[in-house]
Scaffold this motif. Structure first.
Motif, PDB file in Angstrom:
ATOM      1  N   SER B  80       1.385  11.205  -2.310  1.00 38.87           N
ATOM      2  CA  SER B  80       0.237  10.513  -2.904  1.00 38.87           C
ATOM      3  C   SER B  80      -0.064   9.240  -2.109  1.00 38.87           C
ATOM      4  CB  SER B  80       0.555  10.152  -4.355  1.00 38.87           C
ATOM      5  OG  SER B  80       1.691   9.319  -4.401  1.00 38.87           O
ATOM      6  N   SER B  81      -1.261   8.691  -2.322  1.00 35.23           N
ATOM      7  CA  SER B  81      -1.663   7.480  -1.595  1.00 35.23           C
ATOM      8  C   SER B  81      -0.670   6.340  -1.839  1.00 35.23           C
ATOM      9  CB  SER B  81      -3.078   7.064  -2.008  1.00 35.23           C
ATOM     10  OG  SER B  81      -3.129   6.817  -3.406  1.00 35.23           O
ATOM     11  N   MET B  82      -0.111   6.261  -3.060  1.00 31.03           N
ATOM     12  CA  MET B  82       0.829   5.191  -3.370  1.00 31.03           C
ATOM     13  C   MET B  82       2.169   5.404  -2.670  1.00 31.03           C
ATOM     14  SD  MET B  82       2.471   3.990  -7.002  1.00 31.03           S
ATOM     15  CE  MET B  82       0.993   3.571  -7.908  1.00 31.03           C
ATOM     16  N   ALA B  83       2.684   6.644  -2.747  1.00 27.45           N
ATOM     17  CA  ALA B  83       3.977   6.941  -2.124  1.00 27.45           C
ATOM     18  C   ALA B  83       3.905   6.730  -0.619  1.00 27.45           C
ATOM     19  CB  ALA B  83       4.398   8.374  -2.449  1.00 27.45           C
ATOM     20  N   VAL B  84       2.808   7.171  -0.011  1.00 29.85           N
ATOM     21  CA  VAL B  84       2.660   7.033   1.440  1.00 29.85           C
ATOM     22  C   VAL B  84       2.572   5.554   1.819  1.00 29.85           C
ATOM     23  CG1 VAL B  84       1.118   7.497   3.393  1.00 29.85           C
ATOM     24  CG2 VAL B  84       1.691   9.332   1.777  1.00 29.85           C
ATOM     25  N   ALA B  85       1.852   4.774   1.009  1.00 33.45           N
ATOM     26  CA  ALA B  85       1.749   3.331   1.274  1.00 33.45           C
ATOM     27  C   ALA B  85       3.146   2.699   1.309  1.00 33.45           C
ATOM     28  CB  ALA B  85       0.887   2.657   0.206  1.00 33.45           C
ATOM     29  N   LEU B  86       3.979   3.045   0.323  1.00 34.21           N
ATOM     30  CA  LEU B  86       5.324   2.476   0.257  1.00 34.21           C
ATOM     31  C   LEU B  86       6.191   2.960   1.424  1.00 34.21           C
ATOM     32  CD1 LEU B  86       5.834   2.791  -3.617  1.00 34.21           C
ATOM     33  CD2 LEU B  86       5.528   0.660  -2.327  1.00 34.21           C
ATOM     34  N   ARG B  87       6.021   4.259   1.808  1.00 41.95           N
ATOM     35  CA  ARG B  87       6.808   4.795   2.923  1.00 41.95           C
ATOM     36  C   ARG B  87       6.424   4.084   4.224  1.00 41.95           C
ATOM     37  NH1 ARG B  87       6.739   9.909   1.110  1.00 41.95           N
ATOM     38  NH2 ARG B  87       5.237  10.727   2.600  1.00 41.95           N
ATOM     39  N   LEU B  88       5.123   3.879   4.430  1.00 43.14           N
ATOM     40  CA  LEU B  88       4.673   3.176   5.635  1.00 43.14           C
ATOM     41  C   LEU B  88       5.248   1.757   5.665  1.00 43.14           C
ATOM     42  CD1 LEU B  88       0.933   4.339   5.644  1.00 43.14           C
ATOM     43  CD2 LEU B  88       2.694   5.020   7.288  1.00 43.14           C
ATOM     44  N   LEU B  89       5.316   1.122   4.495  1.00 41.59           N
ATOM     45  CA  LEU B  89       5.887  -0.227   4.414  1.00 41.59           C
ATOM     46  C   LEU B  89       7.362  -0.209   4.816  1.00 41.59           C
ATOM     47  CD1 LEU B  89       5.580  -3.239   3.527  1.00 41.59           C
ATOM     48  CD2 LEU B  89       6.287  -2.522   1.238  1.00 41.59           C
ATOM     49  N   SER B  90       8.097   0.768   4.281  1.00 45.05           N
ATOM     50  CA  SER B  90       9.537   0.821   4.572  1.00 45.05           C
ATOM     51  C   SER B  90       9.775   1.147   6.049  1.00 45.05           C
ATOM     52  CB  SER B  90      10.227   1.838   3.664  1.00 45.05           C
ATOM     53  OG  SER B  90       9.990   3.147   4.119  1.00 45.05           O
ATOM     54  N   GLU B  91       8.800   1.829   6.667  1.00 45.37           N
ATOM     55  CA  GLU B  91       8.935   2.170   8.094  1.00 45.37           C
ATOM     56  C   GLU B  91       8.457   1.040   9.001  1.00 45.37           C
ATOM     57  OE1 GLU B  91       6.621   5.717   8.260  1.00 45.37           O
ATOM     58  OE2 GLU B  91       8.164   6.965   7.301  1.00 45.37           O
ATOM     59  N   GLY B  92       7.982  -0.046   8.393  1.00 50.79           N
ATOM     60  CA  GLY B  92       7.543  -1.186   9.202  1.00 50.79           C
ATOM     61  C   GLY B  92       6.141  -1.051   9.761  1.00 50.79           C
ATOM     62  N   ARG B  93       5.344  -0.144   9.205  1.00 52.00           N
ATOM     63  CA  ARG B  93       3.972   0.041   9.705  1.00 52.00           C
ATOM     64  C   ARG B  93       3.016  -1.023   9.156  1.00 52.00           C
ATOM     65  NH1 ARG B  93       2.305   5.354  10.846  1.00 52.00           N
ATOM     66  NH2 ARG B  93       0.227   4.453  10.950  1.00 52.00           N
ATOM     67  N   GLY B  94       3.513  -1.842   8.242  1.00 55.65           N
ATOM     68  CA  GLY B  94       2.703  -2.932   7.697  1.00 55.65           C
ATOM     69  C   GLY B  94       3.636  -3.964   7.092  1.00 55.65           C
ATOM     70  N   ASP B  95       3.073  -5.075   6.612  1.00 53.10           N
ATOM     71  CA  ASP B  95       3.912  -6.181   6.139  1.00 53.10           C
ATOM     72  C   ASP B  95       4.037  -6.269   4.622  1.00 53.10           C
ATOM     73  OD1 ASP B  95       4.412  -7.567   8.775  1.00 53.10           O
ATOM     74  OD2 ASP B  95       2.220  -7.443   8.757  1.00 53.10           O
ATOM     75  N   ALA B  96       3.137  -5.606   3.901  1.00 50.10           N
ATOM     76  CA  ALA B  96       3.172  -5.670   2.437  1.00 50.10           C
ATOM     77  C   ALA B  96       2.316  -4.533   1.889  1.00 50.10           C
ATOM     78  CB  ALA B  96       2.629  -7.005   1.948  1.00 50.10           C
ATOM     79  N   VAL B  97       2.549  -4.180   0.614  1.00 53.22           N
ATOM     80  CA  VAL B  97       1.731  -3.158  -0.045  1.00 53.22           C
ATOM     81  C   VAL B  97       1.025  -3.774  -1.246  1.00 53.22           C
ATOM     82  CG1 VAL B  97       1.919  -1.183  -1.648  1.00 53.22           C
ATOM     83  CG2 VAL B  97       2.844  -0.998   0.657  1.00 53.22           C
ATOM     84  N   VAL B  98      -0.246  -3.390  -1.428  1.00 50.62           N
ATOM     85  CA  VAL B  98      -0.993  -3.724  -2.634  1.00 50.62           C
ATOM     86  C   VAL B  98      -1.427  -2.420  -3.290  1.00 50.62           C
ATOM     87  CG1 VAL B  98      -3.132  -4.724  -3.556  1.00 50.62           C
ATOM     88  CG2 VAL B  98      -1.846  -5.941  -1.777  1.00 50.62           C
ATOM     89  N   SER B  99      -1.137  -2.266  -4.594  1.00 44.68           N
ATOM     90  CA  SER B  99      -1.612  -1.091  -5.323  1.00 44.68           C
ATOM     91  C   SER B  99      -1.998  -1.481  -6.739  1.00 44.68           C
ATOM     92  CB  SER B  99      -0.536   0.000  -5.365  1.00 44.68           C
ATOM     93  OG  SER B  99      -0.980   1.088  -6.174  1.00 44.68           O
ATOM     94  N   ALA B 100      -3.046  -0.844  -7.248  1.00 43.93           N
ATOM     95  CA  ALA B 100      -3.458  -1.067  -8.641  1.00 43.93           C
ATOM     96  C   ALA B 100      -3.147   0.170  -9.479  1.00 43.93           C
ATOM     97  CB  ALA B 100      -4.945  -1.391  -8.710  1.00 43.93           C
ATOM     98  N   GLY B 101      -2.333   1.070  -8.932  1.00 44.12           N
ATOM     99  CA  GLY B 101      -2.014   2.313  -9.645  1.00 44.12           C
ATOM    100  C   GLY B 101      -0.939   2.112 -10.705  1.00 44.12           C
ATOM    101  N   SER B 102      -0.418   3.228 -11.216  1.00 43.42           N
ATOM    102  CA  SER B 102       0.590   3.225 -12.284  1.00 43.42           C
ATOM    103  C   SER B 102       1.742   2.271 -12.001  1.00 43.42           C
ATOM    104  CB  SER B 102       1.136   4.647 -12.455  1.00 43.42           C
ATOM    105  OG  SER B 102       2.452   4.622 -12.955  1.00 43.42           O
TER     106      SER B 102
END
Lengths: 336, 336
Positions: B80-102
């Motif tokens: 899902s868009s949320m899971a992928v966002a968190l995975r990219l964060l853990s892989e260092g592809r970005g510096d932080a995650v913002v989500s308004a989901g569950s």
């Protein structure tokens, strides 16, 4: 109907209490028994041209104060106006007690002087609060910080009996369990263990409710442990205070808003009256053998008059007999 | 600075999220990585004339919804868009995650994909809230219904580190323990056991605080178990909603109040802005290895822009390293 009133409890004792009691005598014809210094009561009444007709005074010299330990009502302060009021109640000298004094002391005194109803684990402190819809009862709001599931079920029963007498609603009072979400599986250990017990009870249990929906009036009886209930109560109070204070500032910010403020005042007064807790007479102490009402510490005359009226209606309702019948498993079978 | 934004979380996805991200790029020059259906994102951006300059899209088809079980972010909805966002964060592809989901799913995903900081028992959800004074952090607001004293101490530490970076105050953030009274001996078992631990900590612990004083801004970090914190948060929200709704009705009640309402409107707008939570970007998820921000489900563009800014400032602050250093007893000695 005779209501015993602690004339020396709260921030505005004894003047506002005497005034409220005099208004209650005039409006409803109740008899009032005041406890406190007879000399001071008579002097204050005279200075303020208040009639003591229909009132009896039991002279007491001692007062229990906010900073006194609650237990002192049973010892050092066993002859305080509050302790004497409770003792007179337990002796049948009146039908109910109203006090605006220390909550902890009143709870301690009610529990050990008026005494718990047989079968009730712990008395609860249950304020009647305004909502956008009808008033609701919050039980418990701080008498018991740590609760067991059985205690919450007793709170639910007691609150339901009280509200069915005082604010009847078709189908019975809607009982909600305060929780972090509305789904059946929400909450901590306490809520998870309490939910099935309430579900299988004969109460009108509407399930878990969120604090967000409480001010809108989602339930007639909001069941909570005393810690969470206290947080709910005080957050509502603190938020209303903060908002009204800021509203005042906002309305005074410019010449135009000041002019507008004068025009909107009648609307704001309506709103303030709707949200005022003084209409409902304070908090009910449920789980003891006779009606005890805790008036808000800052109560003025009108709040005392209302508290006295609520105490009288509570005493006349038969709610305590009904709670007592339900609290004894052996009697419950016969009653049904 | 690159912020990963879940483009398909919350009530207003994806339009308001894209709009908020575009504004953040324009205002602050951050890079943005959006997760979600690339086709829909490009179409919505075009239909609304929003520039995707400075934004990268990682195409995901699945969405985790409010009604999905939080755990499904690790299984059925691991793409899902949320899971992928968190995975990219853990892989260092970005510096932080913002989500308004569950919230539940984000918490679960952050805990098991981004992972807990070593030594932290349980991550906490900590909203930044408006008060009459300065904004304050409430920690925890619902991630952990049942807490042990050690957890509350960790919450206090994490909140104190965060606030000292984001809202510095001389002497350090004032840490208060939410309780039913301000005296040292108040509360249930949890509070009684937590108080001495906070007292002997090196935090700027101001003692027990009452919910009544929280909206006035009595503390910068309000420490509570997730159940009581949730009740506080939602009672504030529900009370503000109820009051503003009633205020509207009151202002429209007569022709004169309507006229007055027009005049006071600027003052009311100021008040609404002061109490708006959208300024502070939502809730911070503290206790995991990278910055994760939970935006309110009903966030509009402006709230997303602010959440992205807060995420970037959080990532740049070094707060997580400081929390990690303090959370490891073996490292703590060296650091001091």
């Amino acid at each position: 109907m005779k209501i015993i009133v602690d004339a020396f409890g709260g921030d505005n004792a004894p003047l506002e209490i005497i005034r409220g009691a005099a208004d209650a005598v005039a409006a409803y014809g109740y008899e009032i028994l005041l406890t406190g210094s007879e000399e001071i009561i008579r002097r204050v009444a005279e200075e303020n041209s208040l009639s003591l007709d229909g009132m009896e005074i039991v002279d007491t010299q001692d007062i229990i104060r906010m900073e006194d330990h609650p237990k002192s009502i049973l010892r050092e302060h066993k002859d305080s106006s509050m302790a004497v009021a409770l003792r007179l109640l337990s002796e049948g000298r009146g039908d109910a007690v109203v006090s605006a004094g220390s909550t902890g002391a009143l709870l301690m005194g009610a529990t050990f002087i008026v005494k718990r109803i047989k079968g009730i684990s712990r008395p609860a402190l249950a304020p009647i609060m305004p909502s956008d819809d009808a008033p609701f009862m919050l039980i418990d709001c701080g008498a018991n910080a740590d609760c067991r599931p059985e205690m919450l079920v007793q709170f639910a029963r007691m609150g339901s009996v009280y509200m069915s007498h005082m604010f009847p609603r078709e189908g019975g009072p809607r009982v909600g369990l305060l929780n972090v979400g509305t789904e059946d599986t929400k909450g901590g250990e306490l809520q998870l263990a309490t939910f099935p017990l309430l579900k299988e009870s004969d109460l009108n249990f509407i399930g878990n409710i969120e604090a967000r929906d409480v001010p809108a009036g989602v339930a007639d009886v909001v069941v909570a442990d005393g810690f969470a209930g206290n947080v709910l109560l005080k957050t509502m109070e603190g938020t209303v205070d903060m908002l009204l204070k800021n509203l005042k500032t906002a309305l005074r910010s410019t010449l135009l808003t000041k002019l507008g403020a004068a025009l909107v005042m009648p609307g704001l007064r309506m709103l303030k009256k709707k949200l005022s807790t003084s209409e409902y007479g304070g908090a009910v102490l449920l789980g003891v053998n006779k009606p005890v009402i805790k008036a808000h510490g800052n109560s003025k005359a009108k709040a005392f008059t209302n508290a006295i009226r609520v105490a009288a209606e509570f005493a006349a309702s038969g709610a305590i007999d009904e709670i007592a019948a339900g609290a004894r498993p052996t009697d419950q079978g016969e009653a049904e």
